[in-house]
Design an enzyme around this catalytic site. Structure first.
Site, PDB file in Angstrom:
ATOM      1  N   CYS A   1       0.817  -1.216   0.000  1.00  0.00           N
ATOM      2  CA  CYS A   1       0.000   0.000   0.000  1.00  0.00           C
ATOM      3  C   CYS A   1       0.848   1.262   0.000  1.00  0.00           C
ATOM      4  O   CYS A   1       0.313   2.368  -0.067  1.00  0.00           O
ATOM      5  CB  CYS A   1      -0.978  -0.037   1.157  1.00  0.00           C
ATOM      6  SG  CYS A   1      -2.008  -1.523   1.100  1.00  0.00           S
TER       7      CYS A   1
ATOM      8  N   CYS B   1     -13.505  -0.398   8.287  1.00  0.00           N
ATOM      9  CA  CYS B   1     -12.579  -0.837   7.235  1.00  0.00           C
ATOM     10  C   CYS B   1     -12.750   0.085   6.033  1.00  0.00           C
ATOM     11  O   CYS B   1     -13.880   0.407   5.659  1.00  0.00           O
ATOM     12  CB  CYS B   1     -12.897  -2.257   6.794  1.00  0.00           C
ATOM     13  SG  CYS B   1     -13.061  -3.437   8.152  1.00  0.00           S
TER      14      CYS B   1
ATOM     15  N   HIS C   1      -9.713   2.830  -1.475  1.00  0.00           N
ATOM     16  CA  HIS C   1      -8.345   2.317  -1.424  1.00  0.00           C
ATOM     17  C   HIS C   1      -7.965   1.482  -2.650  1.00  0.00           C
ATOM     18  O   HIS C   1      -8.001   0.263  -2.608  1.00  0.00           O
ATOM     19  CB  HIS C   1      -8.193   1.482  -0.146  1.00  0.00           C
ATOM     20  CG  HIS C   1      -6.808   1.023   0.152  1.00  0.00           C
ATOM     21  ND1 HIS C   1      -5.681   1.663  -0.307  1.00  0.00           N
ATOM     22  CD2 HIS C   1      -6.363  -0.031   0.873  1.00  0.00           C
ATOM     23  CE1 HIS C   1      -4.601   1.013   0.125  1.00  0.00           C
ATOM     24  NE2 HIS C   1      -4.990  -0.018   0.841  1.00  0.00           N
TER      25      HIS C   1
END
Lengths: 387, 158
Positions: free
Chosen positions: A89, A207, A337
Site C-alpha cells: 500500500c 474498514c 483504497h
C-alpha cells in the site's frame, strides 16, 4: 551512503503537476485506462507534454507484469525508462520517492510517478502478503490483523470501539468535501457501530472501502517548472521497512522489543532531512486503512503520546479548522483504497492544500504538510512537502 | 475412517513432533538462538537468528500451554480460496512460557467467550476439510476450559 549534510545539499525537487481520477467502482475501466487518465491530468496541471517526461515510476499491487508500461502506452511510447513499483500500500509513495531521488541526484530533470489499481470487488482482497501456510489457516484477512492490534490497544489504553468509530465519522465528513472520493455521504456514529461485523471487534465501517482509481505526480527541478506560483517543494521523502521485534501482524519479540519502531524511524529521518518538527505541520495525511490505524499512526508519528489520540479526536483537534487537521480529503476511509494509488493520493492532497486549492476542505494558510503511508512488508513512507 | 481418496496434508511440515509412544503428546518445534537466547516459531529452516544474525539455531520443543495475548474472530470468508474451514473462525497470538508468541488458530466451545489472558493448550488435528475430501492437519490452541470439558465428556462416554 551520503551523510545527512550531503542529503540536505541535494538539488531541490518540486511537484510541478498532480492528477487524480474520481475514485469508485468502474467495471468498464481497466488499470491502464485509469492510470493514463491520471497522467494526462497531471501533465495538464504541470503545463507539460508527455515527451517532456524523462523517466517514470509506476506503483501498483495486483495489476500484473508491465502494468505501468501498458498504462503509459495509452499516451505515448518515447523510449524512457519505466519501472514498475510494488511496495504494497506504499507503492505510490515509493514510486514518488524514486522519482524524487532521480531529480535530487541530477540524473533526470522531469520524472513521473503514477499509481493505479483496478480492484476485484469480491469480498476481502486475497492478499498474497502472507505465506502459503498462513493463507491456508485464514490469516490473510487484513481487518483481522488490525483487529488483533485493536484488542491489545483497548486492553492497554482503555480505548473503546466508539473511539475508532469516530475516526470513520470524521473522515466520511471530510470526504463529502472531496469530489474525487468514492463516498460522498456522511455516516453517523450509530451507523458505524451497528454495521456488519467483519473481524471482531472491527465492523464494516471501520474498514476502508475498496475503489478503482489512479493518481499521478510530475516532479522536476525548479528550473523546469512551467508555473512557478503553484510549485510545492519536497522537503523529505523517507522509506523504512520493519525493524526486528516490533509488533507486526504476527507478533513481535518478547525478549528483544526494538527501541525505535519502523514509523518512528522513518519520521525521525524525515524531521532531520527537512529541518521541520511536529509543531510545524499545518496538515497531515495518515494511514487509515482501518479506522483505529489513524489513531495509532498519529501516535507513532509522535504527534501525541501513545493512548492519547482518542481523546484528542473527541476534542476535535484533528478536524479541519482545528490545530492538526488529519486526512482532510476523507482518507482511505472516505476516498477508498486502490492500493497502488492510495499513497500518492495522500501526497496529492497535501500538495492541493499547500497550493490553497482544496476548496471547502481547505486548511487556511497551510504552508507545510506531511503524508504517511504504510504497507505490508511492512513499509513506512513519510513525505514532507512545503510551499 | 480414512478412505483411499482422502488426503491429509500438514499445514506446515516439520512444525510439530509426532508422539512415538502412548501417553506422549505432540509439541510445536521452535528455534532457539544459543548466542542471544531469542526463540522463534515457526522454526527457522535456515538456522539464522534474525535478531543477532548468529548462524546455528537449535531446535527446541515448545510448551504445550500458553495464554492468549490477542485474537480476533473473523466473520467473513477470506479471499483467494485458500481457506476452506468454518466461518466464523478465531485466530490470534498465544504467548508461551519460552518467551515467544505463536500465531495460531484458536478453538473454544464459544468463540464469543474468548478473552485476552485465557489459558490455552496445543491440539494437533484437522483444521478443515474441503469438498474433495482433503484434510488440512495443523496446530491450534484450545481454551483449557473447553479442553477439560471434552475430556470429561470422553470419560463419561467410556
Amino acid at each position: 551512503m551520503k551523510s545527512l549534510g550531503e542529503l540536505k545539499a541535494l538539488r531541490e525537487v518540486v511537484v510541478a503537476g498532480i492528477g487524480i481520477t474520481r475514485w469508485g467502482v468502474y467495471p468498464e475501466q481497466e488499470w491502464y485506462d485509469l492510470g493514463s487518465e491520471a497522467v494526462l491530468l497531471a501533465l495538464k496541471d504541470a503545463g507539460m507534454e508527455f515527451r517532456d517526461i524523462q523517466a517514470a515510476f509506476c506503483g501498483s499491487c495486483y495489476q500484473g507484469v508491465g502494468s505501468g508500461h501498458q498504462a503509459l502506452a495509452e499516451i505515448g511510447k518515447t523510449g524512457i525508462p519505466i519501472v514498475n513499483v510494488e511496495n504494497a500500500c506504499s507503492s505510490g509513495s515509493s514510486a514518488f520517492r524514486l522519482a524524487y531521488q532521480q531529480i535530487a541526484t541530477e540524473l533526470y530533470d522531469i520524472v513521473l510517478a503514477v499509481g493505479f489499481e483496478k480492484q476485484q470487488h469480491k469480498g476481502f482482497i486475497p492478499s498474497t502478503a502472507f505465506r502459503p501456510w498462513e493463507r491456508l489457516l485464514g490469516y490473510n484477512v487484513q481487518p483481522a490483523n488490525y483487529a488483533k492490534g485493536v484488542v491489545r490497544y483497548m486492553e492497554d489504553y482503555g480505548a473503546t470501539i466508539e473511539d475508532f468509530s469516530l475516526v470513520t465519522v470524521k473522515n466520511r465528513r471530510n470526504a463529502t468535501m472531496n469530489p474525487n472520493a468514492r463516498f460522498q455521504q456522511e455516516v453517523t456514529l450509530e451507523e458505524v457501530m451497528s454495521s456488519r461485523m467483519i473481524a471482531k471487534p472491527l465492523r464494516l465501517l471501520h474498514c476502508c472501502p475498496l475503489a478503482d482509481g489512479a493518481a499521478a505526480a510530475i516532479l522536476c527541478s525548479r528550473d523546469k517548472l512551467k508555473n512557478k506560483d503553484r510549485a510545492v517543494t519536497v522537503a523529505a521523502s523517507v522509506l523504512a521497512s520493519g525493524v526486528y521485534g516490533e509488533h507486526e501482524t504476527a507478533g513481535g519479540s518478547i525478549k528483544f522489543p526494538p527501541a525505535v519502531g519502523m514509523v518512528e524511524l522513518s519520521v525521525r529521518q524525515a524531521w532531520e532531512l527537512s529541518g521541520y518538527g511536529h509543531e510545524d505541520m499545518d496538515v497531515i495525511q495518515v494511514y487509515d486503512a482501518m479506522s483505529p490505524g489513524e489513531l495509532w499512526d498519529i501516535e507513532k508519528l509522535g504527534f501525541c503520546r501513545p493512548g492519547q489520540a482518542p481523546r484528542l479526536l473527541r476534542e476535535g483537534v484533528f478536524d479541519i479548522g482545528s490545530r492538526l487537521p488529519v486526512n482532510t480529503d476523507g482518507g482511505l476511509m472516505g476516498r477508498g483504497h486502490p492500493m497502488g494509488a492510495t499513497a500518492l493520493a495522500q501526497i496529492i492532497e497535501v500538495v492541493t492544500q499547500l497550493r490553497g486549492e482544496a476548496g471547502p476542505r481547505q486548511v487556511a494558510g497551510a504552508r507545510v504538510g506531511l503524508a504517511h503511508s504504510m504497507g505490508a512488508g511492512p513499509n513506512s513512507v513519510v513525505t514532507i512537502l512545503k510551499r | 475412517m480414512v478412505t483411499a481418496e482422502k488426503k491429509q496434508f500438514p499445514v506446515l511440515p516439520g512444525a510439530w513432533t509426532t508422539p512415538s509412544a502412548p501417553g506422549e503428546k505432540p509439541h510445536l518445534i521452535g528455534s532457539r538462538c544459543p548466542a542471544c537466547g531469542e526463540v522463534f516459531f515457526p522454526r527457522k529452516p535456515k538456522g539464522r537468528c534474525t535478531h543477532c544474525q548468529h548462524d546455528g539455531l537449535e531446535e527446541i520443543k515448545l510448551s504445550r500451554q500458553g495464554k492468549i495475548f490477542t485474537f480476533t474472530v473473523v466473520t467473513q470468508p477470506p479471499g483467494g480460496g485458500y481457506y476452506h474451514g468454518p466461518v466464523p473462525y478465531a485466530f490470534g497470538l498465544v504467548r508461551l512460557p519460552e518467551g515467544v508468541y505463536v500465531e495460531s488458530p484458536l478453538v473454544a466451545d464459544d468463540l464469543d467467550a474468548l478473552k485476552v489472558g485465557m489459558d490455552v493448550e496445543l491440539v494437533i488435528g484437522k483444521v478443515w476439510g474441503d469438498s474433495e475430501g482433503n484434510e488440512l492437519i495443523g496446530f491450534k490452541f484450545r481454551t483449557v476450559q473447553s479442553a477439560r470439558k471434552k475430556e470429561a465428556a470422553g470419560e463419561i462416554a467410556r
